[in-house]
Every structure is written in C-alpha cells, then in structure tokens.
Design an enzyme around this catalytic site. Structure first.
Site, PDB file in Angstrom:
ATOM      1  N   LYS A   1       0.828  -1.206   0.000  1.00 56.80           N
ATOM      2  CA  LYS A   1       0.000   0.000   0.000  1.00 56.80           C
ATOM      3  C   LYS A   1       0.861   1.254   0.000  1.00 56.80           C
ATOM      4  O   LYS A   1       2.022   1.230   0.400  1.00 56.80           O
ATOM      5  CB  LYS A   1      -0.939   0.021   1.225  1.00 56.80           C
ATOM      6  N   CYS A   2       0.259   2.329  -0.416  1.00 53.93           N
ATOM      7  CA  CYS A   2       0.896   3.637  -0.435  1.00 53.93           C
ATOM      8  C   CYS A   2       1.427   3.951   0.970  1.00 53.93           C
ATOM      9  O   CYS A   2       0.734   3.657   1.942  1.00 53.93           O
ATOM     10  CB  CYS A   2      -0.136   4.661  -0.869  1.00 53.93           C
ATOM     11  N   PRO A   3       2.611   4.466   1.091  1.00 61.63           N
ATOM     12  CA  PRO A   3       3.546   4.976   0.101  1.00 61.63           C
ATOM     13  C   PRO A   3       4.679   4.004  -0.239  1.00 61.63           C
ATOM     14  O   PRO A   3       5.695   4.405  -0.794  1.00 61.63           O
ATOM     15  CB  PRO A   3       4.102   6.219   0.774  1.00 61.63           C
TER      16      PRO A   3
ATOM     17  N   ASP B   1      -1.892  -0.987  -5.876  1.00 59.49           N
ATOM     18  CA  ASP B   1      -2.581   0.027  -5.083  1.00 59.49           C
ATOM     19  C   ASP B   1      -2.967   1.159  -6.031  1.00 59.49           C
ATOM     20  O   ASP B   1      -2.112   1.722  -6.720  1.00 59.49           O
ATOM     21  CB  ASP B   1      -1.664   0.545  -3.979  1.00 59.49           C
TER      22      ASP B   1
END
Length: 104
Positions: A40-42, A67
């Site tokens: 997932k981000c980041p 993502d």
C-alpha cells in the site's frame, strides 16, 4: 456557474497517464523491475526512491503495483524528482506496471 480548468467535481482536470506504445518492440525492456504488488501507499514510491540509483542513467525501471494510489503517485514522484515517466501498462494479474527512465 462555469468552471475553467477544473472538472465539475472540483478535482483538477488532468490528462490520462501515458499508455503502452502501440509497438512495444520499440519500448526498451526495464533494467530493473520493482515488485510492489500487495504493498500500500507509500511503499511503492519508497521502494522506487531507494532503488532507482541501481540502474544507469538513461535506463528504465519498472514498478509493479496494485494500489490505485500508485497511478497518481508514481507520475507525481517522477515530476517532483525530474525523472521521465515513460508509460503505464495494465498487468494481466491486476495492477499496473509503471516505466520510469532515470535521468540523473
């Protein structure tokens, strides 16, 4: 009321990301592939920032990510860091491959 330069939702009007060249034989293969699928981000951006120096200037790095935030984060990171966002591809297993050319 008319909106200028913005979509009616208030979001900035943006061009779609570059897509795979019609003749992929013209596009050089990536020198490095960063697998950020399931992250997932980041994390995809952090992985790209840490590893882009592993390839020579002018070579391609591919970041694989699923993502949805990566679709805006990767091109934005490239603009911010003066790297070339070459193109985006849709992966058969889901997600995207983002191709970046190292400029410095």
């Amino acid at each position: 009321m008319r909106f200028r330069g913005r979509a009616r939702s208030g979001a900035p009007a943006t061009a779609p990301p570059p897509q795979a060249p019609a003749d992929q034989a013209v596009a050089p293969p990536p020198t490095l592939v960063i697998d950020a699928l399931g992250r997932k981000c980041p994390i995809p951006i952090i992985m790209l920032a840490e590893r882009i120096r592993e390839v020579p200037v002018g070579q391609i790095v591919a970041v694989l990510a699923d993502d949805a935030a990566a679709r805006t984060d990767v091109p934005a990171w490239c603009r911010m860091k003066s790297q070339d966002f070459v193109w985006e591809e849709t992966l058969p297993q889901g997600g995207w491959g983002f191709h970046i050319r190292r400029t410095y």
